[in-house]
Design an enzyme around this catalytic site. Structure first.
Site, PDB file in Angstrom:
ATOM      1  N   LYS A 124      42.885  32.806   4.318  1.00 16.64           N
ATOM      2  CA  LYS A 124      43.558  34.002   4.686  1.00 16.64           C
ATOM      3  C   LYS A 124      44.418  33.659   5.915  1.00 16.64           C
ATOM      4  CE  LYS A 124      41.532  37.146   2.135  1.00 16.64           C
ATOM      5  NZ  LYS A 124      42.189  37.855   1.254  1.00 16.64           N
ATOM      6  N   SER A 170      42.558  38.785   6.269  1.00 16.72           N
ATOM      7  CA  SER A 170      41.329  39.004   7.100  1.00 16.72           C
ATOM      8  C   SER A 170      41.170  38.617   8.357  1.00 16.72           C
ATOM      9  CB  SER A 170      40.005  38.219   6.308  1.00 16.72           C
ATOM     10  OG  SER A 170      39.180  38.102   6.696  1.00 16.72           O
ATOM     11  N   VAL A 183      44.763  36.443 -10.792  1.00 10.06           N
ATOM     12  CA  VAL A 183      45.972  36.133  -9.839  1.00 10.06           C
ATOM     13  C   VAL A 183      46.027  34.548  -9.665  1.00 10.06           C
ATOM     14  CG1 VAL A 183      46.192  38.344  -8.800  1.00 10.06           C
ATOM     15  CG2 VAL A 183      44.795  36.487  -7.814  1.00 10.06           C
ATOM     16  N   TYR A 230      37.542  29.984   3.137  1.00  3.57           N
ATOM     17  CA  TYR A 230      38.078  31.480   2.892  1.00  3.57           C
ATOM     18  C   TYR A 230      39.130  31.831   4.242  1.00  3.57           C
ATOM     19  CZ  TYR A 230      38.088  36.696   2.986  1.00  3.57           C
ATOM     20  OH  TYR A 230      38.299  38.028   2.926  1.00  3.57           O
ATOM     21  N   ALA A 231      38.469  31.620   5.456  1.00  2.00           N
ATOM     22  CA  ALA A 231      39.568  32.014   6.653  1.00  2.00           C
ATOM     23  C   ALA A 231      40.654  31.034   6.682  1.00  2.00           C
ATOM     24  CB  ALA A 231      38.515  31.595   7.855  1.00  2.00           C
TER      25      ALA A 231
HETATM   26  N1  LIG Z   1      35.409  43.752   2.486  1.00  2.00           N
HETATM   27  C1  LIG Z   1      35.402  43.156   3.582  1.00  2.00           C
HETATM   28  O1  LIG Z   1      34.615  43.256   4.440  1.00  2.00           O
HETATM   29  C2  LIG Z   1      36.939  42.546   3.713  1.00  2.00           C
HETATM   30  C3  LIG Z   1      36.990  41.661   5.181  1.00  2.00           C
HETATM   31  C4  LIG Z   1      38.282  40.998   5.053  1.00  2.00           C
HETATM   32  C5  LIG Z   1      38.956  41.136   4.222  1.00  2.00           C
HETATM   33  N2  LIG Z   1      38.910  41.358   3.034  1.00  2.00           N
HETATM   34  C6  LIG Z   1      39.876  41.365   1.877  1.00  2.00           C
HETATM   35  O2  LIG Z   1      40.389  42.476   1.263  1.00  2.00           O
HETATM   36  C7  LIG Z   1      40.854  42.298   0.004  1.00  2.00           C
HETATM   37  C8  LIG Z   1      39.978  43.441  -0.769  1.00  2.00           C
HETATM   38  O3  LIG Z   1      38.601  43.005  -0.768  1.00  2.00           O
HETATM   39  P1  LIG Z   1      37.232  44.163  -1.039  1.00  2.00           P
HETATM   40  O4  LIG Z   1      36.416  43.848  -0.171  1.00  2.00           O
HETATM   41  O5  LIG Z   1      38.047  45.341  -1.671  1.00  2.00           O
HETATM   42  O6  LIG Z   1      36.749  43.198  -2.449  1.00  2.00           O
HETATM   43  P2  LIG Z   1      36.060  43.763  -3.937  1.00  2.00           P
HETATM   44  O7  LIG Z   1      35.439  42.528  -4.246  1.00  2.00           O
HETATM   45  O8  LIG Z   1      35.401  45.128  -3.680  1.00  2.00           O
HETATM   46  O9  LIG Z   1      37.579  44.047  -4.636  1.00  2.00           O
HETATM   47  C9  LIG Z   1      38.126  42.619  -5.056  1.00  2.00           C
HETATM   48  C10 LIG Z   1      38.826  42.914  -6.345  1.00  2.00           C
HETATM   49  O10 LIG Z   1      39.598  41.612  -6.567  1.00  2.00           O
HETATM   50  C11 LIG Z   1      39.329  41.482  -7.950  1.00  2.00           C
HETATM   51  N3  LIG Z   1      39.513  39.929  -8.158  1.00  2.00           N
HETATM   52  C12 LIG Z   1      38.844  38.732  -7.498  1.00  2.00           C
HETATM   53  N4  LIG Z   1      39.272  37.820  -8.126  1.00  2.00           N
HETATM   54  C13 LIG Z   1      40.513  38.029  -8.903  1.00  2.00           C
HETATM   55  C14 LIG Z   1      41.468  37.211  -9.553  1.00  2.00           C
HETATM   56  N5  LIG Z   1      41.530  36.091  -9.691  1.00  2.00           N
HETATM   57  N6  LIG Z   1      42.669  38.031 -10.091  1.00  2.00           N
HETATM   58  C15 LIG Z   1      42.536  39.422 -10.026  1.00  2.00           C
HETATM   59  N7  LIG Z   1      41.671  40.179  -9.510  1.00  2.00           N
HETATM   60  C16 LIG Z   1      40.819  39.334  -8.803  1.00  2.00           C
HETATM   61  C17 LIG Z   1      38.007  41.678  -8.150  1.00  2.00           C
HETATM   62  O11 LIG Z   1      37.563  41.821  -9.701  1.00  2.00           O
HETATM   63  C18 LIG Z   1      37.805  43.107  -7.318  1.00  2.00           C
HETATM   64  O12 LIG Z   1      37.868  43.982  -8.342  1.00  2.00           O
HETATM   65  C19 LIG Z   1      40.462  41.076  -0.237  1.00  2.00           C
HETATM   66  O13 LIG Z   1      41.549  40.260  -0.321  1.00  2.00           O
HETATM   67  C20 LIG Z   1      39.365  40.527   0.639  1.00  2.00           C
HETATM   68  O14 LIG Z   1      39.352  39.068   0.927  1.00  2.00           O
HETATM   69  C21 LIG Z   1      37.752  42.198   2.793  1.00  2.00           C
END
Ligand SMILES: NC(=O)c1ccc[n+]([C@@H]2O[C@H](COP(=O)([O-])OP(=O)(O)OC[C@H]3O[C@@H](n4cnc5c(N)ncnc54)[C@H](O)[C@@H]3O)[C@@H](O)[C@H]2O)c1
Length: 243
Positions: free
Chosen positions: A153, A136, A58, A149-150
């Site tokens: 987001k 986030s 992306v 990151y913050a």
């Molecule tokens: N897990 C948490 O605690 C948390 C907290 C706040 C926000 N988030 C946000 O929620 C969303 C999902 O996170 P998650 O916890 O499921 O993470 P995860 O690591 O389990 O999944 C993220 C997915 O994004 C894919 N990805 C990473 N870079 C990419 C790129 N350049 N192009 C395409 N795909 C890409 C990865 O391959 C992975 O499959 C994210 O935006 C993350 O920032 C997660």
């Protein structure tokens, strides 16, 4: 089977995977797009007749355009976009290199920008739709060790609100879900002590399950949320209660 088509980025893992499976469970067609094509294919195998896995970085606009063209040819134009792809590594801000900062911004902020820019014209032509961005709580209230990151987001939150204003005339809603600490590989990449401290700080004393975050995404994408746009909802077990 529904006539809706949903594009979900980050659908190979965690929250994006739970969202993709949630749409498919409702009979909706899903384009599961991810950097990790093999894992996206594993997501697709759970509903082979409904989910199509396609590769994308992306952060790379040319790849996002290619994804749009392949999606159009193989599945159709999505009227739902969920930007769930994200990435970070926890460290102090002063340790961050320029390369790291650019990567964080490219994936977490420019990723949703590229995807919306490439796919919204098709959604406008279809007469309306839904965009749901995963930001986030770090972007709402800050988070030590996740400073860049913050910032990215927080940018996603502001992007969501401004895009919601521009897209309303096209019958497209744009909303934002802010997960708190959620039981996914991204969360587990953090140091053990930090993870323990975060869980202790959550009033519910546990992590969110990816399905619990997906539920908020599916709501924003549903017909029930037809008059809700530019909104931000936290799914964090009460860790943050932003006004
Ligand atoms: N897990 C948490 O605690 C948390 C907290 C706040 C926000 N988030 C946000 O929620 C969303 C999902 O996170 P998650 O916890 O499921 O993470 P995860 O690591 O389990 O999944 C993220 C997915 O994004 C894919 N990805 C990473 N870079 C990419 C790129 N350049 N192009 C395409 N795909 C890409 C990865 O391959 C992975 O499959 C994210 O935006 C993350 O920032 C997660």
């Amino acid at each position: 089977m529904s006539d809706k088509i949903a594009l979900v980025t980050g659908a190979a893992s965690g929250i994006g995977k739970a969202v993709a499976l949630g749409f498919a469970a409702h009979g909706e067609r899903v384009i599961a797009a991810d950097l990790d094509e093999a894992a996206a294919k594993a997501t697709a195998q759970e509903y082979p007749e409904l989910i199509t896995a396609l590769p994308v970085d992306v952060a790379n606009r040319a790849q996002v355009d290619l994804l749009r063209d392949r999606a159009q040819a193989e599945v159709g134009a999505p009227t739902i976009i969920v930007n769930a792809a994200g990435w970070d590594r926890t460290d102090q801000f002063l340790n961050a290199t320029t390369e790291f900062a650019e990567k964080v911004v490219a994936i977490n902020y420019l990723g949703p920008v590229h995807v919306c820019s490439a796919f919204l014209p098709g959604m406008i032509a279809a007469g309306g739709g839904r965009v749901v961005n995963l930001a986030s709580d770090a972007g709402r209230v800050g988070s030590a060790g996740e400073t860049i990151y913050a910032g990215a987001k927080g940018g996603v939150i502001a992007f969501t609100k401004s895009l919601a204003r521009e897209m309303a005339r096209h019958q497209i809603t744009v909303n934002c879900v802010c997960p708190g600490p959620t039981d996914t590989p991204l969360f587990h990449a953090q140091p053990e002590k930090l993870k323990e401290a975060l869980v202790k700080a959550i009033p519910f004393r546990r992590l969110a399950r990816p399905e619990e975050v997906a539920a908020a995404v599916l709501f924003f994408a549903s017909d029930s949320a037809s008059f809700i746009t530019g909104q931000v909802i936290s799914v964090s077990g009460g860790l943050t209660m932003a006004g």
